[in-house]
Write a protein that holds these residues in place. Structure first.
Motif, PDB file in Angstrom:
ATOM      1  N   CYS A  30       0.624   0.798  -7.237  1.00 22.17           N
ATOM      2  CA  CYS A  30      -0.565   0.571  -6.455  1.00 22.17           C
ATOM      3  C   CYS A  30      -1.744  -0.020  -7.490  1.00 22.17           C
ATOM      4  O   CYS A  30      -1.576   0.021  -8.475  1.00 22.17           O
ATOM      5  N   ARG A  31      -2.856  -0.565  -6.669  1.00 27.39           N
ATOM      6  CA  ARG A  31      -3.832  -1.072  -7.302  1.00 27.39           C
ATOM      7  C   ARG A  31      -4.593   0.067  -7.825  1.00 27.39           C
ATOM      8  O   ARG A  31      -5.340  -0.092  -8.803  1.00 27.39           O
ATOM      9  N   ASP A  32      -5.094   0.997  -7.115  1.00 28.15           N
ATOM     10  CA  ASP A  32      -6.011   2.030  -7.326  1.00 28.15           C
ATOM     11  C   ASP A  32      -5.343   3.455  -6.715  1.00 28.15           C
ATOM     12  O   ASP A  32      -5.172   3.506  -5.288  1.00 28.15           O
TER      13      ASP A  32
ATOM     14  N   GLU B 139      -7.531   5.389  -4.035  1.00 26.06           N
ATOM     15  CA  GLU B 139      -7.533   4.271  -2.773  1.00 26.06           C
ATOM     16  C   GLU B 139      -6.403   4.699  -1.922  1.00 26.06           C
ATOM     17  O   GLU B 139      -6.399   4.792  -0.860  1.00 26.06           O
ATOM     18  N   THR B 140      -5.390   4.471  -2.834  1.00 24.90           N
ATOM     19  CA  THR B 140      -4.182   4.743  -1.896  1.00 24.90           C
ATOM     20  C   THR B 140      -3.802   5.943  -1.471  1.00 24.90           C
ATOM     21  O   THR B 140      -3.280   6.259  -0.340  1.00 24.90           O
TER      22      THR B 140
ATOM     23  N   PHE C 131      -5.882   6.483   1.574  1.00 25.13           N
ATOM     24  CA  PHE C 131      -5.201   5.630   2.713  1.00 25.13           C
ATOM     25  C   PHE C 131      -4.025   6.492   3.418  1.00 25.13           C
ATOM     26  O   PHE C 131      -4.096   6.478   4.720  1.00 25.13           O
ATOM     27  N   TYR C 132      -3.242   7.126   2.889  1.00 20.88           N
ATOM     28  CA  TYR C 132      -2.211   7.638   3.136  1.00 20.88           C
ATOM     29  C   TYR C 132      -2.676   8.889   3.835  1.00 20.88           C
ATOM     30  O   TYR C 132      -2.136   9.335   4.877  1.00 20.88           O
TER      31      TYR C 132
ATOM     32  N   PHE D 283       3.208   6.675  -5.965  1.00 24.75           N
ATOM     33  CA  PHE D 283       2.703   5.312  -6.415  1.00 24.75           C
ATOM     34  C   PHE D 283       2.477   5.669  -8.027  1.00 24.75           C
ATOM     35  O   PHE D 283       1.920   6.406  -8.436  1.00 24.75           O
TER      36      PHE D 283
ATOM     37  N   GLU E  72      -0.257   3.799 -10.749  1.00 25.47           N
ATOM     38  CA  GLU E  72      -1.360   2.904 -11.036  1.00 25.47           C
ATOM     39  C   GLU E  72      -1.060   2.627 -12.538  1.00 25.47           C
ATOM     40  O   GLU E  72      -0.887   3.310 -13.340  1.00 25.47           O
TER      41      GLU E  72
ATOM     42  N   ASP F 165      -0.455  -1.641   3.596  1.00 23.57           N
ATOM     43  CA  ASP F 165      -1.450  -0.618   3.005  1.00 23.57           C
ATOM     44  C   ASP F 165      -2.219  -1.473   2.007  1.00 23.57           C
ATOM     45  O   ASP F 165      -2.244  -2.578   2.209  1.00 23.57           O
TER      46      ASP F 165
ATOM     47  N   ASN G 200      -2.242  -2.072  -0.911  1.00 24.12           N
ATOM     48  CA  ASN G 200      -1.688  -2.787  -2.007  1.00 24.12           C
ATOM     49  C   ASN G 200      -0.913  -3.924  -1.496  1.00 24.12           C
ATOM     50  O   ASN G 200      -0.455  -4.528  -2.526  1.00 24.12           O
TER      51      ASN G 200
ATOM     52  N   HIS H 259       1.643  -3.357   0.596  1.00 24.96           N
ATOM     53  CA  HIS H 259       3.032  -2.904   1.035  1.00 24.96           C
ATOM     54  C   HIS H 259       3.276  -2.903   2.618  1.00 24.96           C
ATOM     55  O   HIS H 259       2.281  -2.363   3.286  1.00 24.96           O
TER      56      HIS H 259
END
Length: 180
Positions: free
Chosen positions: A13-15, A18-19, A22-23, A64, A66, A126, A128, A130
């Motif tokens: 994931c990028r962050d 944030e991930t 989101f989920y 995930f 990072e 998402d 990222n 995905h």
């Protein structure tokens, strides 16, 4: 060897924050735990990371990483965007439609529902990149058993021809399913 289940699947994931958010917000997943290290346990390589784990239901865990010191993440450009995805099962068609409405109200672009004969699904991304799928099973009695029965013959034919076998043409609207 007897496998019990998938322990977890892990993606980049990028962050991480944030991930997780989101989920939690969009798929109601529970944030289970975080592991952060400055070195990779399996290799000893110095590479700081944050590894987060989310409950995807029924003992399934989505994780995930990072990786702040690695080059910016991308995707496999040689594989079409629709191929690599994570699919989650929802209770029924009503739940699928409710999920679609929830996602769209959060400003997420959703494709579907798409008819797959044995299930219907929606698709979205998402933060990222995905691709995610939510699926509601709709198979009629006997359909899954028939697909399992013809699977070896289909795989063998595909292996030889690289063309879609017709053993289950009913699955894609070419004829009607008749239980064996």
């Amino acid at each position: 060897m007897e496998l019990k289940r998938i322990h977890h699947v892990a993606y980049r994931c990028r962050d991480a924050k944030e991930t997780v958010e989101f989920y939690q917000k969009n798929l109601d997943m529970d944030f289970q735990l975080a592991i952060a290290e400055d070195a990779v346990p399996s290799t000893g390589e110095t590479d700081p990371y944050m590894h987060v784990f989310l409950d995807a239901g029924n003992g399934n865990v989505l994780a995930f990483f990072e990786l702040p010191t690695q080059p910016e993440m991308g995707r496999d450009e040689k594989t079409p965007e629709w191929v690599q995805h994570i699919a989650f099962e929802v209770e029924d068609l009503d739940a699928l439609l409710a999920a679609k409405a929830k996602l769209e109200s959060a400003g997420i672009e959703v494709l579907g529902p798409t008819e797959h004969t044995i299930f219907k699904s929606i698709y979205f991304f998402d933060p990222n990149g995905h691709r995610l799928e939510l699926a509601a099973n709709t198979a009629k009695p006997g359909m899954l058993q028939e697909l399992k029965r013809v699977a070896p013959a289909m795989l063998e034919e595909w292996s030889q021809t690289k063309k879609a076998p017709k053993h289950a043409a009913w699955l894609h609207g070419d004829g009607e399913f008749k239980a064996p």
